[in-house]
Design an enzyme around this catalytic site. Structure first.
Site, short mmCIF file in Angstrom:
data_model
loop_
_atom_site.label_atom_id
_atom_site.label_comp_id
_atom_site.label_asym_id
_atom_site.label_seq_id
_atom_site.Cartn_x
_atom_site.Cartn_y
_atom_site.Cartn_z
N CYS A 1 2.41 7.34 -6.95
CA CYS A 1 2.16 8.69 -7.48
C CYS A 1 3.13 9.72 -6.89
CB CYS A 1 0.72 9.10 -7.19
SG CYS A 1 -0.46 7.79 -7.53
N SER B 1 0.80 -1.24 0.00
CA SER B 1 0.00 0.00 0.00
C SER B 1 0.82 1.28 0.00
CB SER B 1 -0.92 0.03 1.23
OG SER B 1 -1.85 -0.99 1.11
C1 LIG Z 1 5.50 7.17 -10.94
C2 LIG Z 1 4.01 6.99 -10.93
C3 LIG Z 1 3.17 8.08 -10.73
C4 LIG Z 1 1.79 7.90 -10.70
N1 LIG Z 1 0.99 8.99 -10.50
C5 LIG Z 1 -0.35 8.83 -10.41
C6 LIG Z 1 -1.19 9.93 -10.12
O1 LIG Z 1 -0.71 11.07 -9.92
N2 LIG Z 1 -2.53 9.72 -10.05
C7 LIG Z 1 -3.08 8.48 -10.24
O2 LIG Z 1 -4.31 8.32 -10.14
N3 LIG Z 1 -2.30 7.40 -10.50
C8 LIG Z 1 -0.96 7.55 -10.59
N4 LIG Z 1 -0.16 6.46 -10.83
C9 LIG Z 1 -0.78 5.13 -11.01
C10 LIG Z 1 -1.02 4.43 -9.69
O3 LIG Z 1 0.16 4.38 -8.94
C11 LIG Z 1 -1.51 3.02 -9.98
O4 LIG Z 1 -2.72 3.12 -10.69
C12 LIG Z 1 -1.72 2.20 -8.72
O5 LIG Z 1 -0.50 1.96 -8.07
C13 LIG Z 1 -2.35 0.85 -9.09
O6 LIG Z 1 -2.37 0.02 -7.98
P1 LIG Z 1 -2.43 -1.56 -8.21
O7 LIG Z 1 -2.44 -2.16 -6.85
O8 LIG Z 1 -3.51 -1.90 -9.13
O9 LIG Z 1 -1.08 -1.92 -8.99
P2 LIG Z 1 0.44 -1.80 -8.55
O10 LIG Z 1 0.69 -0.55 -7.81
O11 LIG Z 1 1.22 -2.10 -9.79
O12 LIG Z 1 0.62 -2.99 -7.50
C14 LIG Z 1 0.59 -4.34 -7.89
C15 LIG Z 1 1.34 -5.13 -6.84
O13 LIG Z 1 1.24 -6.51 -7.15
C16 LIG Z 1 2.49 -7.15 -6.95
N5 LIG Z 1 2.48 -8.35 -7.78
C17 LIG Z 1 2.42 -8.40 -9.13
N6 LIG Z 1 2.38 -9.68 -9.55
C18 LIG Z 1 2.42 -10.45 -8.44
C19 LIG Z 1 2.41 -11.86 -8.22
N7 LIG Z 1 2.33 -12.71 -9.23
N8 LIG Z 1 2.46 -12.32 -6.94
C20 LIG Z 1 2.54 -11.44 -5.89
N9 LIG Z 1 2.56 -10.09 -6.05
C21 LIG Z 1 2.49 -9.61 -7.30
C22 LIG Z 1 3.49 -6.09 -7.35
O14 LIG Z 1 4.75 -6.33 -6.76
C23 LIG Z 1 2.84 -4.82 -6.84
O15 LIG Z 1 3.24 -4.49 -5.54
C24 LIG Z 1 1.24 6.60 -10.88
C25 LIG Z 1 2.08 5.50 -11.08
C26 LIG Z 1 3.45 5.69 -11.10
C27 LIG Z 1 4.34 4.49 -11.32
#
Ligand SMILES: Cc1cc2nc3c(=O)[nH]c(=O)nc-3n(C[C@H](O)[C@H](O)[C@H](O)COP(=O)(O)OP(=O)(O)OC[C@H]3O[C@@H](n4cnc5c(N)ncnc54)[C@H](O)[C@@H]3O)c2cc1C
Length: 445
Positions: A44, A40
């Site tokens: 961003c 968590s």
């Molecule tokens: C630099 C940056 C800036 C951003 N700025 C913004 C912003 O200003 N506003 C906005 O709305 N969004 C922004 N985003 C996008 C936002 O961060 C993502 O939409 C959000 O993190 C998505 O969360 P998630 O849990 O779906 O995916 P992720 O954050 O990608 O998390 C997925 C997790 O799953 C884990 N995982 C993957 N495969 C496996 C597996 N097979 N087994 C166990 N674990 C696994 C990974 O290690 C990871 O920790 C930004 C992203 C980045 C990189």
């Protein structure tokens, strides 16, 4: 026997579900698998760590594994990777990287929240040590000292979307010589090109060598070769887009949707019973076009995960889809958009017109008034607002939220003109720029 929920992925898409599951279901056992080192966290915030505005990387972590264990009784397993899913057996094959072993874990419910990965240009040299993805907190940890020492060095950013623009700002802030390569003629391709041009111009004004309409052809030590010629590079930051991590789900036989993200219904259910998905790995629907859609944003990930959590816990919730409302800035220039841009509206079959107005961020006479541009994309005939884009000085871009609300409510420009929006000279003109845009669009019809 208590049921077991297995969550794959420990960031927003996975862990935002936890408190919702628990609110409805105390008994369910929750096991969370995270292959990395963090749970968590706010990716961003990474550009602002690289710029030096945020010092403490760990402050980006909203909730640590121990917090989930203590507060919600979650069995959080760090550096445990889901390697395969067997839908018939209802098991996950787990690779425990810490102890170099593999085991099987049964589930009653499975929430796949594997997120998205950086898309690397298919060119030679991308694996050189001075070429970096900017996606995870581990990337930020590695890049923080490099960016802190980048004054006077040559930094090349590949990609001119939100991330590329934010990274360019960060590296300009550090005093680096920044070049940014983008295949489009203007940066920020999610805007209409003439609004993107305002951003390109601002970047060039700040000293960024914006090499637009060009692609990276190869990277070698010290140089990035583009279709417009070579550029010196001590550091290369890749911001060339992301792709959903859906291979695990696909291999298990789950249906994929838009952009090969995992298909889900309104309740975040995948095509298999008891298997759910949320966040950047899952597809969605556009609220205006009604079409399948994939946009990777933290705002969506948190909401989708919440919906999944309520449903898994035995409640009922739906995710209505996305508008793709997004905001960023380059220096003093704020940039935002929501709904459909002109090309997207046409692509979705709308007969749409675009109206653009120039206004100021405060009353024109008030000290510090900055120019701002508002574009309204409106359905011809009905006058319904389909999309909006805003580019301008401080205070401009958050006005996009008014537009997002108007689109969500199905408002026409006639409705919008009647909105009772706040006014005092330091904040707006007596007609807020969003109202001015709506008035102008009324005239177009
Ligand atoms: C630099 C940056 C800036 C951003 N700025 C913004 C912003 O200003 N506003 C906005 O709305 N969004 C922004 N985003 C996008 C936002 O961060 C993502 O939409 C959000 O993190 C998505 O969360 P998630 O849990 O779906 O995916 P992720 O954050 O990608 O998390 C997925 C997790 O799953 C884990 N995982 C993957 N495969 C496996 C597996 N097979 N087994 C166990 N674990 C696994 C990974 O290690 C990871 O920790 C930004 C992203 C980045 C990189």
């Amino acid at each position: 026997v208590a049921q077991r929920l297995v969550i794959v992925g420990g960031d927003a898409g996975g862990m935002a579900a936890v408190s919702q599951v628990r609110a409805n279901n105390d008994a369910i056992e929750i096991v969370a698998l995270e292959k990395g080192h963090w749970t968590s966290y706010s990716a961003c915030g990474i550009p602002y760590v690289l710029s030096g505005e945020v010092d403490d990387i760990e402050s980006l972590v909203a909730r640590r594994p121990q917090e989930f264990r203590d507060r919600h009784g979650v069995d959080v397993r760090m550096r445990h990777e889901a390697a395969a899913i067997n839908l018939d057996e209802r098991t996950v094959e787990v690779r425990d990287h810490g102890h170099d072993r593999t085991y099987r874990l049964g589930f009653d419910h499975l929430l796949i929240a594997t997120g998205a990965a950086a898309q690397r240009p298919a060119v030679e040299g991308c694996n050189l040590p001075f070429v970096h993805d900017v996606r995870t907190l581990d990337h930020a940890v590695a890049l923080q000292p490099v960016s802190a020492a980048s004054m006077g060095t040559n930094v090349v950013i590949v990609g001119g979307g939100y991330l590329g623009v934010e990274l360019a700002e960060a590296m300009v802030h550090r005093g680096a010589n920044v070049a940014l390569v983008d295949r489009n003629l203007e940066v920020m391709k999610s805007l209409d090109p003439d609004l993107g041009a305002i951003v390109t111009k601002e970047m060039r004004h700040a000293g960024v060598n914006a090499i637009t309409g060009a692609v990276v052809e190869a990277i070698e030590p010290g140089t990035v070769h583009t279709s417009s010629g070579p550029v010196s590079a001590d550091l290369v930051l890749l911001a060339a887009g992301v792709k959903p991590n859906s291979a695990l789900a696909e291999a298990a036989g789950l249906r994929l949707g838009a952009a090969d993200a995992i298909w889900v219904d309104r309740r975040q259910r995948t095509s298999a019973e008891g298997v759910w998905s949320a966040g950047d790995c899952s597809a969605s629907v556009h609220r205006v076009s009604g079409r399948p859609m994939w946009i990777a944003l933290g705002t969506h990930a948190n909401k989708q995960s919440r919906v999944a959590g309520i449903n898994i816990g035995g409640g009922y919730a739906t995710f209505p889809g996305v508008l793709g409302t997004a905001i960023t800035r380059f220096g003093d220039l704020e940039i935002s958009r929501t709904g459909l841009n002109q090309a997207e509206a046409a692509g979705a079959g709308f007969d749409a017109t675009a109206t653009t107005i120039e206004a100021t961020t405060t009353a024109g006479y008030y000290p510090g008034a900055q120019p701002m541009t508002v574009r309204a994309v409106v359905e011809r005939g009905s006058g319904r607002l389909l999309g909006a884009q805003i580019v301008g000085g401080a205070g401009a871009a958050k006005r996009i939220d008014t537009c997002a609300v108007a689109i969500t409510a199905g408002m026409t420009v006639n409705d919008i003109v009647d909105l009772d929006l706040a006014y005092a000279p330091p904040f707006a003109g007596v007609w807020d720029p969003v109202l001015v845009a709506a008035r102008a669009a009324m005239k177009v019809g």
